[in-house]
Design an enzyme around this catalytic site. Structure first.
Site, PDB file in Angstrom:
ATOM      1  N   ASP A  37       0.812  -1.216   0.000  1.00 22.70           N
ATOM      2  CA  ASP A  37       0.000   0.000   0.000  1.00 22.70           C
ATOM      3  C   ASP A  37       0.850   1.273   0.000  1.00 22.70           C
ATOM      4  OD1 ASP A  37      -2.065  -1.694   0.003  1.00 22.70           O
ATOM      5  OD2 ASP A  37      -2.967  -1.033   1.888  1.00 22.70           O
ATOM      6  N   GLU A  39       3.775   1.743  -1.140  1.00 19.60           N
ATOM      7  CA  GLU A  39       4.406   1.919  -2.452  1.00 19.60           C
ATOM      8  C   GLU A  39       3.385   2.453  -3.459  1.00 19.60           C
ATOM      9  OE1 GLU A  39       7.897  -1.509  -2.381  1.00 19.60           O
ATOM     10  OE2 GLU A  39       5.844  -2.097  -2.710  1.00 19.60           O
ATOM     11  N   TYR A  40       2.171   1.921  -3.372  1.00 18.16           N
ATOM     12  CA  TYR A  40       1.099   2.386  -4.257  1.00 18.16           C
ATOM     13  C   TYR A  40       0.799   3.863  -3.976  1.00 18.16           C
ATOM     14  CZ  TYR A  40      -3.489   2.877  -6.425  1.00 18.16           C
ATOM     15  OH  TYR A  40      -4.541   3.316  -7.175  1.00 18.16           O
ATOM     16  N   LEU A  87     -11.266   8.155   0.746  1.00 15.80           N
ATOM     17  CA  LEU A  87     -10.857   9.220   1.659  1.00 15.80           C
ATOM     18  C   LEU A  87      -9.465   9.711   1.300  1.00 15.80           C
ATOM     19  CD1 LEU A  87     -11.956   7.653   5.060  1.00 15.80           C
ATOM     20  CD2 LEU A  87     -12.950   9.666   3.989  1.00 15.80           C
ATOM     21  N   GLU A 117     -13.222   7.213  14.516  1.00 17.07           N
ATOM     22  CA  GLU A 117     -13.307   5.769  14.775  1.00 17.07           C
ATOM     23  C   GLU A 117     -12.225   5.027  14.002  1.00 17.07           C
ATOM     24  OE1 GLU A 117     -17.353   4.990  13.567  1.00 17.07           O
ATOM     25  OE2 GLU A 117     -16.834   4.924  11.457  1.00 17.07           O
ATOM     26  N   LYS A 119     -10.281   2.789  11.372  1.00 18.32           N
ATOM     27  CA  LYS A 119     -10.476   2.521   9.943  1.00 18.32           C
ATOM     28  C   LYS A 119     -10.189   1.040   9.731  1.00 18.32           C
ATOM     29  CE  LYS A 119      -8.983   4.258   5.425  1.00 18.32           C
ATOM     30  NZ  LYS A 119      -8.657   2.983   4.797  1.00 18.32           N
ATOM     31  N   ASP A 121      -9.594  -2.392   7.743  1.00 15.46           N
ATOM     32  CA  ASP A 121      -8.900  -2.647   6.484  1.00 15.46           C
ATOM     33  C   ASP A 121      -9.585  -3.795   5.754  1.00 15.46           C
ATOM     34  OD1 ASP A 121      -7.064  -2.317   4.549  1.00 15.46           O
ATOM     35  OD2 ASP A 121      -5.396  -3.234   5.640  1.00 15.46           O
ATOM     36  N   ARG A 140     -18.194  -0.930  -3.939  1.00 16.11           N
ATOM     37  CA  ARG A 140     -18.030   0.478  -4.240  1.00 16.11           C
ATOM     38  C   ARG A 140     -17.850   0.703  -5.743  1.00 16.11           C
ATOM     39  NH1 ARG A 140     -13.397   3.890  -1.321  1.00 16.11           N
ATOM     40  NH2 ARG A 140     -12.035   3.214  -2.992  1.00 16.11           N
ATOM     41  N   TYR A 230     -20.232   1.919   9.046  1.00 17.00           N
ATOM     42  CA  TYR A 230     -19.633   3.181   9.473  1.00 17.00           C
ATOM     43  C   TYR A 230     -20.391   4.402   8.975  1.00 17.00           C
ATOM     44  CZ  TYR A 230     -17.317   2.592   4.904  1.00 17.00           C
ATOM     45  OH  TYR A 230     -17.051   2.369   3.598  1.00 17.00           O
ATOM     46  N   LYS A 297     -14.298  12.302  11.002  1.00 16.65           N
ATOM     47  CA  LYS A 297     -15.411  12.878  10.242  1.00 16.65           C
ATOM     48  C   LYS A 297     -15.993  14.063  10.998  1.00 16.65           C
ATOM     49  CE  LYS A 297     -16.497   8.106   9.366  1.00 16.65           C
ATOM     50  NZ  LYS A 297     -17.420   6.997   9.369  1.00 16.65           N
ATOM     51  N   LYS A 321      -3.789   7.664   8.808  1.00 15.10           N
ATOM     52  CA  LYS A 321      -3.282   6.296   8.701  1.00 15.10           C
ATOM     53  C   LYS A 321      -2.228   5.962   9.761  1.00 15.10           C
ATOM     54  CE  LYS A 321      -3.635   3.955   5.171  1.00 15.10           C
ATOM     55  NZ  LYS A 321      -4.080   3.671   3.824  1.00 15.10           N
ATOM     56  N   CYS A 415      28.985 -25.355  16.517  1.00 12.39           N
ATOM     57  CA  CYS A 415      28.814 -23.956  16.904  1.00 12.39           C
ATOM     58  C   CYS A 415      29.635 -23.079  15.943  1.00 12.39           C
ATOM     59  CB  CYS A 415      29.301 -23.760  18.335  1.00 12.39           C
ATOM     60  SG  CYS A 415      29.467 -22.022  18.787  1.00 12.39           S
ATOM     61  N   CYS A 418      32.787 -21.491  18.095  1.00 13.43           N
ATOM     62  CA  CYS A 418      33.928 -22.241  18.627  1.00 13.43           C
ATOM     63  C   CYS A 418      34.092 -23.617  17.993  1.00 13.43           C
ATOM     64  CB  CYS A 418      33.813 -22.362  20.145  1.00 13.43           C
ATOM     65  SG  CYS A 418      32.408 -23.347  20.662  1.00 13.43           S
ATOM     66  N   CYS A 433      25.266 -24.641  22.077  1.00 13.36           N
ATOM     67  CA  CYS A 433      26.694 -24.881  22.169  1.00 13.36           C
ATOM     68  C   CYS A 433      26.963 -25.153  23.648  1.00 13.36           C
ATOM     69  CB  CYS A 433      27.476 -23.644  21.721  1.00 13.36           C
ATOM     70  SG  CYS A 433      29.222 -23.795  22.085  1.00 13.36           S
ATOM     71  N   CYS A 438      32.902 -20.892  25.319  1.00 17.78           N
ATOM     72  CA  CYS A 438      32.656 -20.443  23.935  1.00 17.78           C
ATOM     73  C   CYS A 438      32.682 -18.909  23.894  1.00 17.78           C
ATOM     74  CB  CYS A 438      31.300 -20.961  23.467  1.00 17.78           C
ATOM     75  SG  CYS A 438      30.761 -20.202  21.921  1.00 17.78           S
TER      76      CYS A 438
HETATM   77  S1  IVH Z   1     -16.102   6.583   6.310  1.00 17.63           S
HETATM   78  C1  IVH Z   1     -17.087   9.248   2.320  1.00 17.63           C
HETATM   79  N1  IVH Z   1     -15.314   5.001   8.190  1.00 17.63           N
HETATM   80  O1  IVH Z   1     -11.881   3.378   4.058  1.00 17.63           O
HETATM   81  C2  IVH Z   1     -16.248   8.142   2.787  1.00 17.63           C
HETATM   82  N2  IVH Z   1     -14.595   4.522   5.988  1.00 17.63           N
HETATM   83  O2  IVH Z   1     -10.148   4.979   2.168  1.00 17.63           O
HETATM   84  C3  IVH Z   1     -16.578   7.838   4.183  1.00 17.63           C
HETATM   85  N3  IVH Z   1     -13.213   2.520   5.813  1.00 17.63           N
HETATM   86  O3  IVH Z   1     -13.933   3.610   1.285  1.00 17.63           O
HETATM   87  C4  IVH Z   1     -15.908   6.623   4.616  1.00 17.63           C
HETATM   88  N4  IVH Z   1     -13.250   1.982   7.926  1.00 17.63           N
HETATM   89  O4  IVH Z   1     -14.190   1.539   2.759  1.00 17.63           O
HETATM   90  C5  IVH Z   1     -15.273   5.260   6.882  1.00 17.63           C
HETATM   91  N5  IVH Z   1     -14.699   3.676   9.983  1.00 17.63           N
HETATM   92  C6  IVH Z   1     -14.669   3.925   8.681  1.00 17.63           C
HETATM   93  C7  IVH Z   1     -13.980   3.112   7.779  1.00 17.63           C
HETATM   94  C8  IVH Z   1     -13.953   3.454   6.436  1.00 17.63           C
HETATM   95  C9  IVH Z   1     -12.817   1.644   6.734  1.00 17.63           C
HETATM   96  C10 IVH Z   1     -12.858   2.435   4.396  1.00 17.63           C
HETATM   97  C11 IVH Z   1     -14.007   2.703   3.484  1.00 17.63           C
HETATM   98  C12 IVH Z   1     -13.566   3.803   2.583  1.00 17.63           C
HETATM   99  C13 IVH Z   1     -12.089   3.728   2.729  1.00 17.63           C
HETATM  100  C14 IVH Z   1     -11.485   5.067   2.424  1.00 17.63           C
END
Ligand code: IVH
Length: 674
Positions: A37, A39-40, A87, A117, A119, A121, A140, A230, A297, A321, A415, A418, A433, A438
């Site tokens: 991620d 690197e991307y 995001l 809250e 995030k 993965d 999505r 969420y 948010k 992040k 070893c 020794c 050993c 030693c």
């Molecule tokens: S809120 C308008 N809350 O992270 C976008 N997203 O990189 C509002 N994600 O596409 C997103 N946990 O799939 C929100 N607690 C959380 C989240 C969350 C994971 C993901 C979500 C979003 C991506 C954004």
């Protein structure tokens, strides 16, 4: 700027677009990413920056204009009534501050409040309920149109097919959330796939995404997936009701029987966000699934609506992040290290890689068995992880990346230091050993002996210890105390002043060492800093400790049978008896005074921290408070004895004032500890 350099920029932009599209395809369609991620993100960031700087090369089809994801043909398309955006990422508190500043600029009159809250993965989905019943679900996709995955999503165990009736009952509801897989379920799934000779998933997120996009819903049903809500898309209520706050949405979705992202909270300002971030980062591994940061948010929905969206993401939310905790790298070689107890530990030598903000070039592989169980070969691409402050480890090889050039590691029979034939003790997996003299054992033993938590000999680190042993100036630990100035001066790059300082430091350390640190320095198996303190406090001298019976040791709280047996064995061993006699003859023989009142003073006292400390980390402060008998708590109440205020304190400070609690600063804390 010359024509050629402009051409070069254009070529790079075009290259970046191709690269990003390729990696998008691997990630979103094949669920098989080739790069990490970070690197991307770097490629993406570079493209965004170049496009901003050179608007003449803008292109509506650039991957930077897409929300991410890509249509696959297997599922029917399904439009979102409100776009599902991604995001903007931020990686530092400064970037979060910039996000807040942007909001303030647009809303000069109101100070924003935030819903924050974890995030998760995983994979974003939208689930639609009509008249309380599950009606459809989609991915999505490109943000505007996703894939209809209703039949797969309805198999997810913790997703209700019917909502619970409440007073705020929408008759049409689009719930948005993340599909994830727990780490241990992911490992079980991969183990199963391995048995069946199938391709394994790179990480839990890919496993979740791959499981959701199955053409056969019964395959999805067999996968241990979880959904956490969420947010919402469109929500219609018969009575015209509207949600006015993000916190209210989270609360009400839960009332409706939906699993929501746990641990969400309201933060009034950046300090509260920072405190929450640190807490979540330190608890990251306690979650059974991966969280890769926080989502911040704006809490007021009216403000969210006013702020709106950019082409890619909402202006009212941002991801904060965590540093990545898993990376891919190459296992270049395996090296054998001989520890102070003689155990031969294989160590992975890796192509250096940044894992969660720390460069990792080595990782222990524990023992021969571990290499076999993980099926590691020299030359493999491997997954390396670091969790919190924990030492890095090699998780597994990426077998699908093997070229045939990898080679099996053969564990040595002698070893490496020794040359003595190695042996296995009864019931142990480790090779050892057994040569008492030693040099590698001596070296590691002396490093430990002289370290901060042992004798704390200033200036006697790994480098000089290695030289002293190689030059045969030190053949046993106690030889250190017999070193003369001239011995040291015979060494390359040792000047008069350094030699003198080292001799003084050695002699001072022998006189000043406390009993607990000397016990720790001896390197008794299983006995660390904490146990050394317990033993010192209880027995007051090494003479007494050496006499204690194993049974009595076992009766001490925190000392188990294995530790008790190791302690007793240490003091029975002839080499150790000689070592102790020599230390005593050299005067390195502290006696512990009876405990003062320090511990009693802070015994049972509750401390709460807010804001950053200048001279120590929170963790250090916490352990010092605990050592003195106190306790550190996170929530404010009348029961808190001391509120320690550092730089940029959060709202807890005001609350502490309201509750009339005793407020001290860092110096105040140090005074208490002294
Ligand atoms: S809120 C308008 N809350 O992270 C976008 N997203 O990189 C509002 N994600 O596409 C997103 N946990 O799939 C929100 N607690 C959380 C989240 C969350 C994971 C993901 C979500 C979003 C991506 C954004």
């Amino acid at each position: 700027m010359t024509d050629t350099s402009v051409n070069r920029v254009q070529a790079r932009i075009s290259e970046l677009r191709k690269l990003i599209e390729y990696h998008n395809h691997r990630y979103y369609v094949l669920d098989d990413p080739e790069i990490t991620d970070p690197e991307y993100d770097q490629l993406f960031q570079e493209l965004v920056e170049l496009e901003e700087k050179y608007p003449q090369f803008a292109d509506p089809d650039s991957p930077s204009r897409k929300v991410g994801g890509e249509q696959t043909s297997a599922f029917a398309p399904r439009s979102h009534t409100i776009p599902m955006y991604g995001l903007e990422n931020s990686f530092s508190i400064e970037e979060v501050q910039a996000f807040i500043n942007r909001i303030r600029k647009q809303h000069h009159d109101t100070e924003p409040e935030f819903w924050v809250e974890p995030k998760l993965d995983g994979l974003a989905v939208e689930v639609i309920y009509e008249n309380k019943a599950f009606a459809a679900a989609s991915t999505r996709g490109d943000g505007l149109v996703g894939e209809d995955i209703s039949n797969n999503i309805r198999t997810i165990k913790n997703l209700p097919l019917k909502l619970v009736s409440t007073h705020n009952m929408p008759d049409y509801l689009e719930v948005r959330g993340e599909i994830i897989m727990r780490r241990n379920d992911f490992e079980k799934l991969n183990a199963l796939k391995m048995e069946k000779n199938e391709k394994v998933f790179a990480n839990p997120r890919n496993a979740a995404a791959g499981s959701v996009r199955q053409l056969n819903p019964s395959v999805t049903a067999s996968r241990p997936l979880l959904f956490f809500a969420y947010g919402i898309g469109t929500a219609n209520f018969k009575d015209g009701f509207r949600w006015t706050e993000q916190s209210m949405i989270s609360h009400d979705l839960k009332q409706l029987g939906l699993p929501v992202v746990p641990q969400g909270t309201i933060c009034a300002d950046i300090h509260e966000i920072q405190n929450y971030y640190e807490k979540q980062l330190s608890q990251r591994q306690d979650y059974p699934f991966d969280i890769d940061g926080l989502v911040i948010k704006v809490n007021a929905i009216s403000m969210q609506q006013h702020l709106g969206f950019t082409a890619r993401s909402p202006r009212w939310a941002v991801a904060f992040k965590f540093p990545a905790s898993q990376e891919f790298t190459r296992l270049k070689d395996i090296h054998i290290q001989v520890g102070r107890t003689g155990v031969l530990t294989p160590v992975a030598l890796l192509d250096p890689v940044n894992v969660g903000g720390v460069m990792v070039a080595r990782a222990t592989l524990h023992n021969e068995n571990e290499i076999r169980v993980k099926d590691l070969k020299i030359g493999d691409m491997v997954v390396v992880q670091r969790a919190g402050d924990v030492i890095p480890e090699v998780v597994r090889p990426l077998k699908e990346k093997r070229t045939g050039q990898e080679r099996e590691f053969v564990f040595p029979e002698i070893c490496p230091s020794c040359g003595t034939r190695v042996a296995k003790l009864k019931n142990e997996v480790a090779w050892r050993c057994v040569n008492a003299s030693c040099p590698a054992k001596l070296e590691q033993g002396l490093i430990h002996f002289a370290s901060k938590k042992g004798l704390d000999i200033d200036g006697l680190g790994k480098k000089w210890i290695n030289i002293l042993i190689n030059k045969s100036l030190v053949k046993r630990i106690t030889d250190v105390f017999r070193l003369k100035r001239d011995d040291l001066l015979s060494l390359d790059r040792m000047g008069e002043k350094s030699a003198e300082n080292l001799i003084n430091a050695i002699s001072a350390s022998g006189q000043n060492v406390t009993l607990d640190r000397l016990i720790n320095a001896l390197g008794i198996r299983h006995v660390g800093e904490q146990t050394s303190k317990v033993l010192a406090r209880k027995y007051h001298s090494l003479d007494k400790l050496a006499q204690v019976h194993e049974q009595e040791l076992q009766n001490i709280q925190d000392i188990g049978p294995e530790m008790a047996s190791a302690i007793a064995e240490f003091f029975r061993n002839q080499d150790n008896i000689e070592l102790l006699a020599e230390l005593k003859a050299l005067g390195v023989w502290p006696e512990q005074q009876q405990e003062h009142l320090i511990a009693a003073q802070l015994e049972g006292k509750k401390f709460l921290f807010t804001g950053g400390l200048a001279n120590m980390t929170r963790d250090e402060a916490k352990s010092r408070v605990e050592e003195a008998g106190g306790k550190v708590v996170n929530s404010i109440s009348r029961n808190v004895d001391y509120v320690v205020v550092g730089d940029k304190p959060g709202s807890k400070l005001q609350k502490a004032r309201n509750l009339n609690l005793e407020i001290i600063d860092e110096q105040g804390l140090l005074n208490l500890l002294e």
